[in-house]
Design a protein around this motif. Structure first.
Motif, mmCIF file in Angstrom:
data_model
loop_
_atom_site.group_PDB
_atom_site.id
_atom_site.type_symbol
_atom_site.label_atom_id
_atom_site.label_comp_id
_atom_site.label_asym_id
_atom_site.label_seq_id
_atom_site.Cartn_x
_atom_site.Cartn_y
_atom_site.Cartn_z
ATOM 1 N N ALA A 38 0.478 -1.873 0.182
ATOM 2 C CA ALA A 38 0.472 0.276 0.326
ATOM 3 C C ALA A 38 1.299 1.447 -0.157
ATOM 4 O O ALA A 38 1.956 0.724 0.474
ATOM 5 C CB ALA A 38 -0.925 0.389 1.569
ATOM 6 N N THR A 39 0.344 2.249 -0.409
ATOM 7 C CA THR A 39 1.337 3.279 -1.051
ATOM 8 C C THR A 39 0.519 4.293 0.108
ATOM 9 O O THR A 39 -0.781 5.082 -0.034
ATOM 10 C CB THR A 39 1.268 3.860 -2.402
ATOM 11 N N VAL A 40 1.154 5.633 0.796
ATOM 12 C CA VAL A 40 0.412 6.141 1.399
ATOM 13 C C VAL A 40 1.479 7.800 1.195
ATOM 14 O O VAL A 40 2.434 6.891 0.736
ATOM 15 C CB VAL A 40 0.711 6.387 3.031
ATOM 16 N N THR A 41 1.022 9.142 1.881
ATOM 17 C CA THR A 41 1.781 10.504 1.164
ATOM 18 C C THR A 41 1.843 10.540 2.328
ATOM 19 O O THR A 41 1.728 10.424 3.184
ATOM 20 C CB THR A 41 0.861 11.226 0.673
ATOM 21 N N ALA A 42 3.430 10.709 2.399
ATOM 22 C CA ALA A 42 3.816 11.560 3.911
ATOM 23 C C ALA A 42 3.439 12.958 4.388
ATOM 24 O O ALA A 42 2.991 13.196 2.979
ATOM 25 C CB ALA A 42 5.964 11.556 3.742
#
Ligand SMILES: [Cu+2]
Length: 135
Positions: free
Chosen positions: A107-111
């Motif tokens: 999964a990808t999140v944004t800092a």
């Protein structure tokens, strides 16, 4: 030394049939059955570390690396290499949260866009901890 096929063309016919069947099965899978899971996997796999992307791997109930530093707004891809579901969740403020990541998925999140230290954990296994530093 004579060179001959043992039993005519039967083995070839069987192999050809098996191959055609395999192709049909593969095509059917990637077309219809895949659904959201396979398409998101393809998407995240397309840019693992290109363009300054950061990857965190979960293995043996640990974040690796457990401490990482990224630029504001950076994309962080979290790969679950364990055989159980994990999450990558900010301790406070909901800064980032992957939600459940199934085994073998990512999964990808944004800092966060503001600098600071952002401790994170796994919601399912609270002893799994780390710190994301944004600067
Ligand atoms: Cu976990």
């Amino acid at each position: 030394m004579p060179f001959s096929f043992p039993t005519g063309r039967a083995p070839f016919a069987v192999a050809a049939a098996a191959c055609a069947l395999a192709l049909a099965t593969l095509a059917g899978c990637s077309d219809g059955g895949g659904g959201g899971g396979s398409s998101s996997a393809t998407k995240s796999g397309a840019s693992p570390s290109a363009g300054g992307g950061t990857q965190v791997t979960i293995s043996n109930f640990k974040f690796q690396p457990a401490s990482l530093t990224v630029a504001p707004g950076a994309k962080i891809t979290v790969v679950n290499n364990d055989t159980t579901t994990h999450t990558f969740t900010a301790d406070k403020g909901g800064s980032f949260d992957t939600g459940d990541i199934a085994p073998g998925k990512s999964a990808t999140v944004t800092a966060p866009s503001n600098a600071g230290a952002f401790p994170f954990h796994c919601m399912i296994h609270p002893f799994m901890k780390g710190t994301l530093t944004v600067k």
